[in-house]
Scaffold this motif. Structure first.
Motif, short mmCIF file in Angstrom:
data_model
loop_
_atom_site.label_atom_id
_atom_site.label_comp_id
_atom_site.label_asym_id
_atom_site.label_seq_id
_atom_site.Cartn_x
_atom_site.Cartn_y
_atom_site.Cartn_z
N ASP A 1 22.30 11.60 11.99
CA ASP A 1 22.43 11.41 13.44
C ASP A 1 22.88 12.69 14.13
O ASP A 1 23.69 12.68 15.07
CB ASP A 1 23.43 10.27 13.75
N ASP A 2 22.36 13.82 13.67
CA ASP A 2 22.68 15.13 14.21
C ASP A 2 21.49 15.61 15.04
O ASP A 2 20.61 16.31 14.54
CB ASP A 2 22.99 16.11 13.08
N MET A 3 21.48 15.25 16.32
CA MET A 3 20.33 15.56 17.15
C MET A 3 20.24 17.05 17.49
O MET A 3 19.17 17.55 17.80
CB MET A 3 20.38 14.73 18.44
N VAL A 4 21.36 17.75 17.44
CA VAL A 4 21.31 19.20 17.66
C VAL A 4 20.53 19.86 16.53
O VAL A 4 19.64 20.69 16.75
CB VAL A 4 22.73 19.80 17.75
N ALA A 5 20.84 19.46 15.29
CA ALA A 5 20.12 20.01 14.13
C ALA A 5 18.65 19.61 14.17
O ALA A 5 17.78 20.40 13.77
CB ALA A 5 20.76 19.51 12.83
N VAL A 6 18.36 18.40 14.65
CA VAL A 6 16.96 17.97 14.79
C VAL A 6 16.24 18.91 15.75
O VAL A 6 15.13 19.38 15.47
CB VAL A 6 16.88 16.52 15.32
N GLY A 7 16.88 19.21 16.88
CA GLY A 7 16.26 20.08 17.87
C GLY A 7 16.03 21.49 17.36
O GLY A 7 14.99 22.09 17.61
N VAL A 8 17.00 22.01 16.61
CA VAL A 8 16.88 23.37 16.06
C VAL A 8 15.72 23.44 15.06
O VAL A 8 14.89 24.35 15.12
CB VAL A 8 18.20 23.80 15.39
N TRP B 1 11.15 27.58 26.32
CA TRP B 1 11.84 26.64 25.45
C TRP B 1 13.31 26.55 25.85
O TRP B 1 13.89 25.46 25.90
CB TRP B 1 11.70 27.05 23.98
N ASN B 2 13.93 27.71 26.13
CA ASN B 2 15.33 27.73 26.51
C ASN B 2 15.57 26.93 27.79
O ASN B 2 16.59 26.23 27.92
CB ASN B 2 15.81 29.17 26.73
N MET B 3 14.65 27.03 28.73
CA MET B 3 14.81 26.33 30.00
C MET B 3 14.72 24.81 29.83
O MET B 3 15.37 24.06 30.56
CB MET B 3 13.75 26.82 30.99
N ALA B 4 13.93 24.37 28.87
CA ALA B 4 13.76 22.93 28.66
C ALA B 4 14.79 22.33 27.72
O ALA B 4 15.06 21.12 27.76
CB ALA B 4 12.35 22.65 28.12
N ASP B 5 15.39 23.16 26.86
CA ASP B 5 16.33 22.67 25.85
C ASP B 5 17.47 21.80 26.39
O ASP B 5 17.83 20.79 25.78
CB ASP B 5 16.91 23.84 25.05
N PRO B 6 18.10 22.18 27.53
CA PRO B 6 19.22 21.37 28.02
C PRO B 6 18.83 19.94 28.38
O PRO B 6 19.71 19.08 28.54
CB PRO B 6 19.69 22.13 29.26
N TYR B 7 17.53 19.66 28.49
CA TYR B 7 17.08 18.33 28.91
C TYR B 7 16.76 17.43 27.73
O TYR B 7 16.57 16.22 27.91
CB TYR B 7 15.87 18.46 29.85
N ARG B 8 16.69 17.97 26.52
CA ARG B 8 16.40 17.16 25.35
C ARG B 8 17.41 16.02 25.16
O ARG B 8 17.01 14.89 24.88
CB ARG B 8 16.33 18.03 24.09
N PRO B 9 18.72 16.29 25.32
CA PRO B 9 19.68 15.19 25.14
C PRO B 9 19.48 14.04 26.13
O PRO B 9 19.85 12.90 25.83
CB PRO B 9 21.04 15.87 25.37
N LEU B 10 18.87 14.33 27.30
CA LEU B 10 18.69 13.28 28.31
C LEU B 10 17.69 12.22 27.86
O LEU B 10 17.78 11.06 28.27
CB LEU B 10 18.23 13.90 29.64
N TYR B 11 16.72 12.65 27.03
CA TYR B 11 15.71 11.66 26.61
C TYR B 11 15.72 11.44 25.10
O TYR B 11 14.78 10.87 24.54
CB TYR B 11 14.31 12.07 27.08
N ALA B 12 16.81 11.86 24.45
CA ALA B 12 16.90 11.71 22.98
C ALA B 12 16.74 10.26 22.55
O ALA B 12 16.12 9.96 21.52
CB ALA B 12 18.22 12.28 22.48
N ASP B 13 17.30 9.33 23.34
CA ASP B 13 17.23 7.91 22.97
C ASP B 13 15.81 7.35 23.08
O ASP B 13 15.52 6.29 22.52
CB ASP B 13 18.17 7.09 23.86
N LEU B 14 14.95 8.05 23.82
CA LEU B 14 13.58 7.58 24.00
C LEU B 14 12.63 8.10 22.92
O LEU B 14 11.50 7.63 22.81
CB LEU B 14 13.04 8.02 25.38
N LEU B 15 13.11 9.06 22.12
CA LEU B 15 12.24 9.67 21.12
C LEU B 15 11.87 8.68 20.02
O LEU B 15 12.73 7.98 19.49
CB LEU B 15 12.94 10.87 20.48
N ASP B 16 10.59 8.64 19.71
CA ASP B 16 10.11 7.88 18.55
C ASP B 16 10.00 8.88 17.41
O ASP B 16 8.98 9.54 17.23
CB ASP B 16 8.75 7.25 18.87
N LEU B 17 11.09 9.02 16.65
CA LEU B 17 11.15 10.06 15.63
C LEU B 17 10.13 9.85 14.52
O LEU B 17 9.67 10.81 13.90
CB LEU B 17 12.56 10.15 15.07
N ALA B 18 9.76 8.58 14.26
CA ALA B 18 8.73 8.32 13.26
C ALA B 18 7.40 8.91 13.71
O ALA B 18 6.66 9.52 12.92
CB ALA B 18 8.60 6.82 13.02
#
Length: 245
Positions: free
Chosen positions: A147-154, A180-197
């Motif tokens: 459950d490490d979404m930062v590591a997932v993003g990296v 990529w840097n400009m969009a990165d801060p917004y990843r946590p906003l939609y992390a719950d919507l990600l279908d990781l599968a």
């Protein structure tokens, strides 16, 4: 029999060679500035500092137990990377973009990454790159389990950068990195919507297409992959930008 000159110069030559060889196990310590950059970058990409959040230098210096000088220099570095922006009479804050601006960022990435991928795949993709892509997919799986979404993003970012690793268009790479840097801060906003599968499945397909040298399929999968992020951002930010009745 060796001369006095030979005897006197030999140790100095050996010492010179030893001085040039890197010492095993030595790790250069991070500067205070580098340490602050990493802390703030992690806070931004993890969502701890949301888009638009002010960064108070005095408070940060006290929190980290250092002077304001490395704080100020770190903020300048992050400004160059497009993570923060400086506003006169207000100071630094995390970059905040509207939906239209973010859509433009992703559109630019789409155009430029296609050029990079075509250039990178104009020659056969090195087996080492394919192997590294598979390692990063496994790393993402571990990060998801933890459950490490930062590591997932990296790991996700490193994975996508490998799709154009072989490109020699260095200026274009720098621009894409900023996007990529400009969009990165917004990843946590939609992390719950990600279908990781689904994300993982698309990564597998992309890696296979890379290994087969199918450039058009890699580009199509990359566009499809990116469209999910745009859809999520529209869901999250669209309602915020609707005018009130």
């Amino acid at each position: 029999m060796p001369t006095r000159a030979d005897i006197g110069s030999s140790p100095r030559r050996r010492g010179s060679r030893q001085a040039q060889e890197p010492r095993a196990g030595f790790v250069r310590p991070k500067t205070a500035q580098q340490a602050v950059v990493e802390v703030l970058r992690n806070d931004i990409t993890s969502g701890r500092l949301a888009p638009g959040t002010p960064i108070v230098q005095e408070a940060l210096a006290e929190q980290l137990g250092m002077s304001r000088i490395p704080i100020r220099e770190a903020l300048k570095s992050l400004e160059a990377e497009e993570y923060v922006t400086y506003e006169p009479h207000s100071g630094y804050r995390v970059v905040k973009l509207g939906l239209a601006e973010l859509t433009e960022v992703f559109r630019l990435r789409s155009l430029l990454e296609e050029e990079l991928i075509r250039d990178a795949m104009s020659t056969p993709v090195a087996p080492e790159i394919i192997a590294e892509m598979r390692l990063l997919m496994a790393e993402m799986d571990r990060a998801v389990a933890d459950d490490d979404m930062v590591a997932v993003g990296v790991a996700n970012r490193q994975f996508h950068y490998l799709t154009f690793e072989q490109s020699e268009l260095s200026r274009t790479k720098r621009i894409v990195n900023q996007l990529w840097n400009m969009a990165d801060p917004y990843r946590p906003l939609y992390a719950d919507l990600l279908d990781l599968a689904k994300v993982n499945c698309e990564h597998v397909l992309m890696t296979e297409a890379m290994a087969e040298g199918d450039v058009d399929r890699v580009i199509a999968l990359n566009h499809q992959h990116r469209s999910h992020s745009i859809d999520h951002l529209r869901r999250v930010l669209g309602a915020e930008e609707q005018p009130s009745a």
